[in-house]
Design a protein around this motif. Structure first.
Motif, mmCIF file in Angstrom:
data_model
loop_
_atom_site.group_PDB
_atom_site.id
_atom_site.type_symbol
_atom_site.label_atom_id
_atom_site.label_comp_id
_atom_site.label_asym_id
_atom_site.label_seq_id
_atom_site.Cartn_x
_atom_site.Cartn_y
_atom_site.Cartn_z
ATOM 1 N N ALA A 23 0.852 -1.183 0.000
ATOM 2 C CA ALA A 23 0.000 0.000 0.000
ATOM 3 C C ALA A 23 0.890 1.236 0.000
ATOM 4 C CB ALA A 23 -0.923 0.005 1.214
ATOM 5 N N PRO A 30 -5.170 -3.577 3.293
ATOM 6 C CA PRO A 30 -4.355 -2.566 2.618
ATOM 7 C C PRO A 30 -4.404 -1.207 3.322
ATOM 8 C CG PRO A 30 -5.485 -3.874 0.989
ATOM 9 C CD PRO A 30 -6.041 -4.282 2.333
ATOM 10 N N ASP A 68 -9.688 6.131 -1.257
ATOM 11 C CA ASP A 68 -9.143 5.013 -2.033
ATOM 12 C C ASP A 68 -8.869 5.483 -3.459
ATOM 13 O OD1 ASP A 68 -8.618 2.611 -3.337
ATOM 14 O OD2 ASP A 68 -10.343 1.575 -2.487
ATOM 15 N N ARG A 84 -5.993 0.433 -7.225
ATOM 16 C CA ARG A 84 -4.822 -0.435 -7.098
ATOM 17 C C ARG A 84 -4.063 -0.465 -8.407
ATOM 18 N NH1 ARG A 84 -6.271 -6.438 -7.772
ATOM 19 N NH2 ARG A 84 -7.845 -6.315 -9.374
ATOM 20 N N HIS A 139 -2.022 -1.088 -3.392
ATOM 21 C CA HIS A 139 -3.238 -0.324 -3.144
ATOM 22 C C HIS A 139 -2.836 1.114 -2.853
ATOM 23 C CE1 HIS A 139 -5.609 -4.047 -2.863
ATOM 24 N NE2 HIS A 139 -4.443 -4.529 -2.474
ATOM 25 N N LYS A 196 4.689 3.317 -8.478
ATOM 26 C CA LYS A 196 3.578 3.549 -7.555
ATOM 27 C C LYS A 196 3.440 5.033 -7.241
ATOM 28 C CE LYS A 196 6.239 2.670 -3.350
ATOM 29 N NZ LYS A 196 7.511 2.582 -4.079
#
Length: 188
Positions: free
Chosen positions: A44, A83, A104, A107, A120, A163
């Motif tokens: 995460a 996550p 959120d 992902r 995530h 990421k």
């Protein structure tokens, strides 16, 4: 058949974070292939934004990347964690932050040709500073940059971590959409 099916798995290496195996797989097409697969529990990452829309970025030394990278606070999902639990823990450990508001951002698959890791992504607001707790093998500097500057760094190649790129772009897109909705509502 709509999914792949593992016919045979030959372990090659089992470590603290990953395990590697040769897998014989029946593909959805019916063809049998042998794949080298690295299994990972996932992770995460958090785009932490303060009241001035500055983002918390870590400048972290990564041996595998042969140097320093700009990254979001992130880490591996531990057994029994969700996550979101991981994002909360890593934000505190690496950046010395807790957050009231969590959004959120979806992902991402880091390298799906060989790697099962799913990361995530979260956006965190309502930040409170607290002591950080870097692990012994972590060499981390904590920095605060305007989100616009971080996005410029994404575009010019200063930020190369996947990421971090995806998290920053998704957070920016969500903020931009929310602002557009507000301006449309104000114009009515």
């Amino acid at each position: 058949m709509t999914e792949a099916r593992i016919l045979k798995r030959e372990p090659v290496f089992e470590g603290r974070v990953i395990d590697v195996a040769l897998e014989s797989v029946a593909m959805p097409s019916g063809q049998e292939v042998q794949l080298e697969i690295i299994r990972h529990p996932g992770g995460a990452a958090t785009v932490a934004l303060d009241e001035q829309d500055r983002v918390c970025l870590l400048r972290q030394f990564r041996h595998a990347a042969d140097g320093w990278l700009w990254e979001l606070p992130a880490g591996k999902i531990d057994p029994g964690e969700t996550p979101r639990d991981t994002a909360t823990r890593e934000l505190a450990e690496e950046a010395g932050l807790s957050a009231e508001d969590w959004i959120d951002l979806g992902r991402m698959h880091s390298s799906p040709g060989v790697f099962t890791e799913v990361i995530h992504l979260w956006m965190a607001r309502g930040l409170t500073r607290q002591p950080h707790a870097h692990e012994q093998d972590e060499l981390i500097e904590i920095h605060w940059l305007p989100l616009a500057q971080a996005l410029d760094w994404c575009n010019d190649g200063e930020i190369t971590d996947a990421k971090t790129l995806i998290g920053l772009y998704r957070a920016h897109g969500m903020i931009k959409s929310a602002l557009e909705m507000l301006s449309e509502d104000a114009g009515c």
